[in-house]
Design a protein around this motif. Structure first.
Motif, PDB file in Angstrom:
ATOM      1  N   LEU A  38       0.841  -1.200   0.057  1.00 36.64           N
ATOM      2  CA  LEU A  38       0.100   0.091   0.084  1.00 36.64           C
ATOM      3  C   LEU A  38       0.882   1.428   0.016  1.00 36.64           C
ATOM      4  O   LEU A  38       0.511   2.081  -0.506  1.00 36.64           O
ATOM      5  N   ALA A  39       1.974   1.192   0.606  1.00 33.68           N
ATOM      6  CA  ALA A  39       2.791   2.268   0.764  1.00 33.68           C
ATOM      7  C   ALA A  39       3.214   2.587  -0.334  1.00 33.68           C
ATOM      8  O   ALA A  39       3.630   4.050  -0.977  1.00 33.68           O
ATOM      9  N   LEU A  40       3.878   1.733  -1.276  1.00 30.39           N
ATOM     10  CA  LEU A  40       4.355   1.931  -2.711  1.00 30.39           C
ATOM     11  C   LEU A  40       3.341   2.683  -3.612  1.00 30.39           C
ATOM     12  O   LEU A  40       3.607   3.423  -4.566  1.00 30.39           O
ATOM     13  N   LEU A  41       2.294   2.166  -3.380  1.00 31.51           N
ATOM     14  CA  LEU A  41       1.187   2.473  -4.522  1.00 31.51           C
ATOM     15  C   LEU A  41       0.396   3.789  -3.953  1.00 31.51           C
ATOM     16  O   LEU A  41      -0.473   4.172  -4.808  1.00 31.51           O
ATOM     17  N   MET A  42       0.503   4.107  -2.912  1.00 30.40           N
ATOM     18  CA  MET A  42      -0.320   5.241  -2.391  1.00 30.40           C
ATOM     19  C   MET A  42      -0.284   6.568  -3.297  1.00 30.40           C
ATOM     20  O   MET A  42      -1.171   7.085  -3.833  1.00 30.40           O
ATOM     21  N   PRO A  43       1.084   6.992  -3.486  1.00 29.59           N
ATOM     22  CA  PRO A  43       1.213   8.017  -4.246  1.00 29.59           C
ATOM     23  C   PRO A  43       0.864   8.026  -5.872  1.00 29.59           C
ATOM     24  O   PRO A  43       0.130   8.787  -6.356  1.00 29.59           O
ATOM     25  N   ILE A  44       0.750   6.579  -6.278  1.00 32.12           N
ATOM     26  CA  ILE A  44       0.279   6.540  -7.639  1.00 32.12           C
ATOM     27  C   ILE A  44      -1.413   6.812  -7.660  1.00 32.12           C
ATOM     28  O   ILE A  44      -2.040   7.229  -8.536  1.00 32.12           O
TER      29      ILE A  44
END
Length: 599
Positions: free
Chosen positions: A94-100
């Motif tokens: 989730l942390a990796l994809l939240m900005p996307i």
């Protein structure tokens, strides 16, 4: 109730069992050597290594569509989240994809929450697919091994977990995201900082003249204002030292509510220079090399310590939004407590909490998990602070390529570890510890980062609850609870008991930590199966599914908490999508459990 953190409650329960003679004192801390605990810690290190090596970013870059509509884009995003969650910790996915996700919401003109909640739920669903996808699966596998049977293997969870995840992801991506409450004020970049920043000049006879910044700051407390910058002789300081003495013609950059600005001007006897926006160039030019001699030696010493000297430094000052992680070192501490400005040279400009934005009493406001912070400072200071205190960025990030070939090496090591576990060559704990050690020796994960990568609250929680859960077996407590449920609710029907165990586990997981839920329910599930004279596998798998599926509240799973602030959600916003999703999980998983793990 949230009064104490889950690991503290687990230790209290363990010690209570020891003092009451339920758990032998010699076995009190045996859980810290349990294979499930070791596996959880090592998988967190492996997941972190895949993140920082750039392997996950490369995967996201090639799998996410760039020219599709919102439905297909959201479906692709949450599918990728589910896939990643089967291989790394779902919080990391989730942390990796939240900005996307936030970028995607802005692209389609959607509230950020309508993409963030599907992303969080998709990452939770994906964790059910493999042994290492979520700590709850490791707990369930550990209990099966402790009951005298062989522990579940790497992909024993896949038939049921993949089916439930696929159905859930398709439902959310095609239809479910439209059920998310619209919170338009939660969109990224909605901090209106230009409204709050003003420049004031210290004129002759001003009350602020010849006073230190510390003294002036105290005068501004009543107006809920704070000094976030100083301009002197073309040198701009973003976080000036409280000891600095103000002079005539100094310009202060003050953060203040518009209605309080007149009070600031009158209390300090200063002149309004002009309202500015932090996104525009400052009216005062930054210092040039030729300007340095204009400063005194004392000025030079202080400026060099404060870290802002030339145009390059000034140009690097950034504004960025960060979300506070659950269990982060920032939780229940304020900017004053951690000395944010004096230690890190960073200004806290605003806080967003459940969609409500405020700059009042920022310095003394205790922070909570899910709060969104607007920070101002140089990139290195902000990134270092966020890493140390547990914050995740909400702005778009570049693809990370730390060293050539690291992503490939990390992927190969992870594949070898997973393969050795799947083929039964090595136990999960041994294989994943070896993989983590390889990451460290090859420089993929710095040695200093290994211990900070591990979520020690989960490790302590699990290690403390394992002896407590074992005591439920030895004292007969699990048998009593199981008998009560069978006699009064399930009426001694095996399928009814299976549904009941699944629903109770899901309900508990919405209210308490999912690892704790699994540890509490496993003894009950095994006892229920024993009293019915059927295999315990279906009940254990039902507990694994139920403990993972916490969709009704922001406290049931860390991923739900992480999106609380960025999505602008309230406590009751989760059930509209979450309740229907949990019903779908029950409807899909029960037939699959009976088919794959028959009684």
């Amino acid at each position: 109730m949230g009064k104490w953190r889950h690991d503290v409650v687990a230790l209290m329960a363990l010690l209570a069992c020891v003092f009451l003679g339920v758990v032998p004192s010699a076995d009190a801390f045996s859980g810290f050597g349990h294979p499930a605990v070791i596996t959880v810690a090592s998988v967190l290190v492996l997941g972190y290594g895949l993140q920082i090596s750039g392997a996950v970013d490369v995967l996201a870059k090639h799998l996410l569509p760039t020219s599709k509509g919102p439905t297909l884009s959201i479906l692709a995003l949450i599918s990728l989240a589910a896939l990643l969650s089967g291989l790394i910790n779902n919080v990391g996915a989730l942390a990796l994809l939240m900005p996307i996700a936030i970028q995607m919401a802005a692209k389609f003109g959607l509230p950020a929450g309508q993409v963030l909640m599907p992303l969080a739920f998709g990452s939770i669903l994906g964790g059910m697919m493999t042994l290492i996808g979520t700590p709850t699966n490791m707990v369930v596998a550990g209990f099966r091994g402790a009951s005298g049977l062989e522990s579940f293997s790497m992909f024993d969870f896949s038939p049921v977990g993949v089916t439930v995840a696929v159905v859930g992801v398709v439902f959310i991506g095609v239809f479910g995201w439209r059920l998310v409450p619209v919170r338009k004020q939660s969109e990224s970049g909605s901090f209106d900082t230009g409204t709050y920043l003003s420049e004031v000049r210290i004129v002759a006879g001003s009350q602020a003249e010849n006073k230190s910044l510390f003294e002036v700051d105290k005068l501004l407390v009543e107006a809920d204002a704070q000094i976030i910058g100083l301009i002197r002789r073309k040198v701009r300081l973003s976080a000036p030292s409280p000891r600095r003495v103000l002079q005539q013609d100094d310009i202060l950059v003050i953060e203040v509510e518009p209605e309080s600005l007149p009070k600031v001007l009158s209390s300090l006897g200063v002149k309004l220079e002009e309202d500015i926006s932090v996104n525009n160039e400052p009216p005062t030019e930054p210092a040039l090399e030729s300007d340095k001699p204009d400063l005194t030696d004392a000025d030079t010493t202080i400026i060099e310590k404060e870290g802002q000297w030339d145009a390059g430094k000034v140009a690097d000052i950034i504004l960025q939004e960060w979300v506070v992680k659950p269990g982060a070192a920032l939780v229940n501490r304020s900017a004053t407590d951690i000395e944010l400005r004096s230690r890190f040279g960073i200004n806290l400009l605003a806080i967003s909490r459940q969609g409500l934005r405020s700059i009042k009493r920022l310095r003394s406001t205790p922070l909570r998990a899910g709060d969104v912070l607007l920070l101002q400072g140089d990139p290195e200071s902000v990134a270092g602070f966020a890493s140390q205190f547990g914050c995740l960025p909400l702005a778009e990030r570049d693809i990370r390529v730390p060293k050539k070939g690291q992503a490939l090496v990390a992927s190969i090591i992870m594949a070898i570890a997973v393969t050795t576990v799947a083929l039964g060559i090595l136990p999960a704990a041994v294989a994943f510890v070896a993989g983590g050690l390889a990451f460290s020796l090859l420089g993929i994960v710095p040695i200093r980062s290994i211990y900070s990568t591990i979520d020690w609250s989960v490790v302590v929680l699990l290690a403390a609850l394992l002896p407590v859960a074992n005591a439920m077996f030895t004292t007969g407590a699990a048998d009593l609870i199981a008998q009560f449920l069978l006699d009064n609710v399930a009426q001694s029907h095996a399928i009814g008991a299976l549904v009941l165990v699944l629903v109770i586990t899901m309900f508990l997981s919405d209210l308490m930590n999912n690892v704790a839920t699994a540890a509490v329910m496993c003894p009950i599930g095994i006892s229920t199966a024993t009293q019915l004279g059927v295999s315990a596998d279906a009940f254990l798998m039902a507990i694994a599914v139920g403990a993972s599926c916490a969709f009704l509240t922001p406290i049931g799973h860390q991923n739900n908490t992480l999106i609380l602030g960025p999505g602008g959600f309230r406590f009751g916003d989760y059930w509209r999508l979450g309740l229907l999703l949990e019903a779908i999980v029950v409807a899909v998983s029960i037939p699959m459990l009976l088919w794959v793990w028959p009684f």
